[in-house]
Design a protein around this motif. Structure first.
Motif, PDB file in Angstrom:
ATOM      1  N   ARG A  85       0.826  -1.212   0.000  1.00  0.00           N
ATOM      2  CA  ARG A  85       0.000   0.000   0.000  1.00  0.00           C
ATOM      3  C   ARG A  85       0.861   1.263   0.000  1.00  0.00           C
ATOM      4  NH1 ARG A  85      -2.538  -1.088   4.181  1.00  0.00           N
ATOM      5  NH2 ARG A  85      -1.737   0.379   5.741  1.00  0.00           N
ATOM      6  N   MET A  86       1.939   1.236   0.781  1.00  0.00           N
ATOM      7  CA  MET A  86       2.797   2.406   0.867  1.00  0.00           C
ATOM      8  C   MET A  86       3.481   2.697  -0.471  1.00  0.00           C
ATOM      9  SD  MET A  86       2.530   3.643   3.941  1.00  0.00           S
ATOM     10  CE  MET A  86       0.815   3.280   3.568  1.00  0.00           C
ATOM     11  N   GLU A  89       0.890   4.164  -2.849  1.00  0.00           N
ATOM     12  CA  GLU A  89       0.463   5.497  -2.421  1.00  0.00           C
ATOM     13  C   GLU A  89       1.613   6.121  -1.638  1.00  0.00           C
ATOM     14  OE1 GLU A  89      -3.432   5.463  -0.546  1.00  0.00           O
ATOM     15  OE2 GLU A  89      -3.763   3.444  -1.319  1.00  0.00           O
ATOM     16  N   SER A  91       2.566   9.033  -1.127  1.00  0.00           N
ATOM     17  CA  SER A  91       2.283  10.222  -0.326  1.00  0.00           C
ATOM     18  C   SER A  91       1.881   9.860   1.103  1.00  0.00           C
ATOM     19  CB  SER A  91       1.173  11.047  -0.974  1.00  0.00           C
ATOM     20  OG  SER A  91      -0.028  10.293  -1.078  1.00  0.00           O
ATOM     21  N   ARG A  92       1.462   8.613   1.307  1.00  0.00           N
ATOM     22  CA  ARG A  92       1.055   8.176   2.648  1.00  0.00           C
ATOM     23  C   ARG A  92       2.217   7.569   3.430  1.00  0.00           C
ATOM     24  NH1 ARG A  92      -4.282   4.552   2.624  1.00  0.00           N
ATOM     25  NH2 ARG A  92      -3.610   4.450   4.800  1.00  0.00           N
ATOM     26  N   ASP A 146       2.757   4.505   7.937  1.00  0.00           N
ATOM     27  CA  ASP A 146       1.594   5.079   7.261  1.00  0.00           C
ATOM     28  C   ASP A 146       1.266   6.419   7.914  1.00  0.00           C
ATOM     29  OD1 ASP A 146      -0.808   5.705   6.080  1.00  0.00           O
ATOM     30  OD2 ASP A 146      -1.665   3.707   6.285  1.00  0.00           O
ATOM     31  N   THR A 147       1.271   7.503   7.137  1.00  0.00           N
ATOM     32  CA  THR A 147       1.004   8.836   7.684  1.00  0.00           C
ATOM     33  C   THR A 147      -0.420   8.973   8.189  1.00  0.00           C
ATOM     34  OG1 THR A 147       0.444   9.668   5.479  1.00  0.00           O
ATOM     35  CG2 THR A 147       2.725   9.912   6.203  1.00  0.00           C
ATOM     36  N   GLU A 148      -1.343   8.178   7.661  1.00  0.00           N
ATOM     37  CA  GLU A 148      -2.738   8.277   8.084  1.00  0.00           C
ATOM     38  C   GLU A 148      -3.051   7.388   9.281  1.00  0.00           C
ATOM     39  OE1 GLU A 148      -5.366   7.667   4.820  1.00  0.00           O
ATOM     40  OE2 GLU A 148      -4.384   9.125   3.525  1.00  0.00           O
ATOM     41  N   ASP A 149      -2.135   6.501   9.612  1.00  0.00           N
ATOM     42  CA  ASP A 149      -2.306   5.638  10.777  1.00  0.00           C
ATOM     43  C   ASP A 149      -0.907   5.275  11.283  1.00  0.00           C
ATOM     44  OD1 ASP A 149      -2.922   3.870  12.750  1.00  0.00           O
ATOM     45  OD2 ASP A 149      -4.045   2.467  11.500  1.00  0.00           O
TER      46      ASP A 149
END
Length: 263
Positions: A85-86, A89, A91-92, A146-149
């Motif tokens: 996933r990283m 994406e 940016s995350r 992960d920047t969102e989590d």
């Protein structure tokens, strides 16, 4: 005679004569000492008295005990999915890296050998690889977050190895889960064998089963069920798990060189 008698000094008694001025001096010194002692002792005493009146008494209250538990560690499948996933994406993704010493690299290489032996048994790595010819040259610790989590994080050892100069052209690069030591990605080259001649177009019937078996073996090693996403004989080939969260590509001829990279 009478006049001379009156001018005579009074008789001495042997006792000193204390004047009023000396008494005043003693009294002044005594009162000064009392004032200094009072200045030193009175404020703390007044503070204690004030605290006794102003501070409330001690009260005991019952509380429900709180148990702090550490965050649950990610499973291997969750780590693989996180890396995929990283990379899709970027940016995350927060990436931090630091290089470690050759001694640390050698220690990681020793821990990786049993994992490679297991990969050989699963069919994900060539059995003819000579481990004695490889020596660790570089080790880097990379952390993906992960920047969102921010609780979603995985630490990876990136290990580069090479054969001693003049011994062989073996080369090996591994990415290992820093927590479990499991190999997540790898790249290798073996000495060129002139008896092996592979052309991806002409030898597709040979290459495709070879790659599929390698991919299945790697999935077996990782504990995931992987399948080929696009039936093609050209490199790279894309493989993924059934839920599509774990994907990797396979490069090379599958005999003298190969790279498996998560994406």
């Amino acid at each position: 005679m009478k006049a001379e008698r009156f001018r005579q000094a009074p008789p001495k008694t042997g006792r000193p004569t204390v004047t009023i001025s000396r008494w005043k001096h003693f009294l002044t010194v005594f009162l000064s000492l009392i004032a200094v002692a009072a200045a030193a002792l009175l404020p703390p005493a007044l503070s204690r008295v004030r605290d006794q009146f102003s501070l409330p008494g001690v009260h005991l209250e019952s509380a429900v005990p709180v148990t702090l538990e550490p965050d649950a560690a990610l499973s291997l499948k969750e780590k693989l999915a996180l890396i995929c996933r990283m990379r899709q994406e970027s940016s995350r993704m927060i990436t931090s890296a630091r290089e470690l010493s050759k001694d640390e690299a050698a220690a990681v290489w020793e821990s990786a050998k049993p994992e490679l032996e297991l990969m050989i048994k699963c069919g994900a790595f060539p059995a003819e690889y000579d481990f004695s010819l490889s020596a660790a040259t570089q080790l880097t610790l990379v952390v993906y977050t992960d920047t969102e989590d921010l609780s979603q994080s995985v630490s990876i050892w990136n290990l580069s190895l090479a054969a001693p100069e003049g011994a062989s052209d073996h080369y090996l690069s591994l990415s290992l889960d820093a927590e479990t030591g499991r190999i997540l990605e790898y790249s290798f080259t073996l000495p060129y064998d002139s008896s092996i001649s592979i052309d991806s177009d002409e030898d597709a019937p040979y290459l495709l089963p070879l790659w599929e078996n390698t991919a299945k073996g790697f999935g077996e090693y990782l504990g995931i069920d992987c399948q080929l996403n696009a039936a093609s004989s050209s490199s790279p080939l894309e493989f993924s798990s059934k839920d599509k969260k774990i994907r990797y590509t396979l490069y090379g001829d599958g005999v003298t060189d190969m790279r498996i990279i998560l994406f």
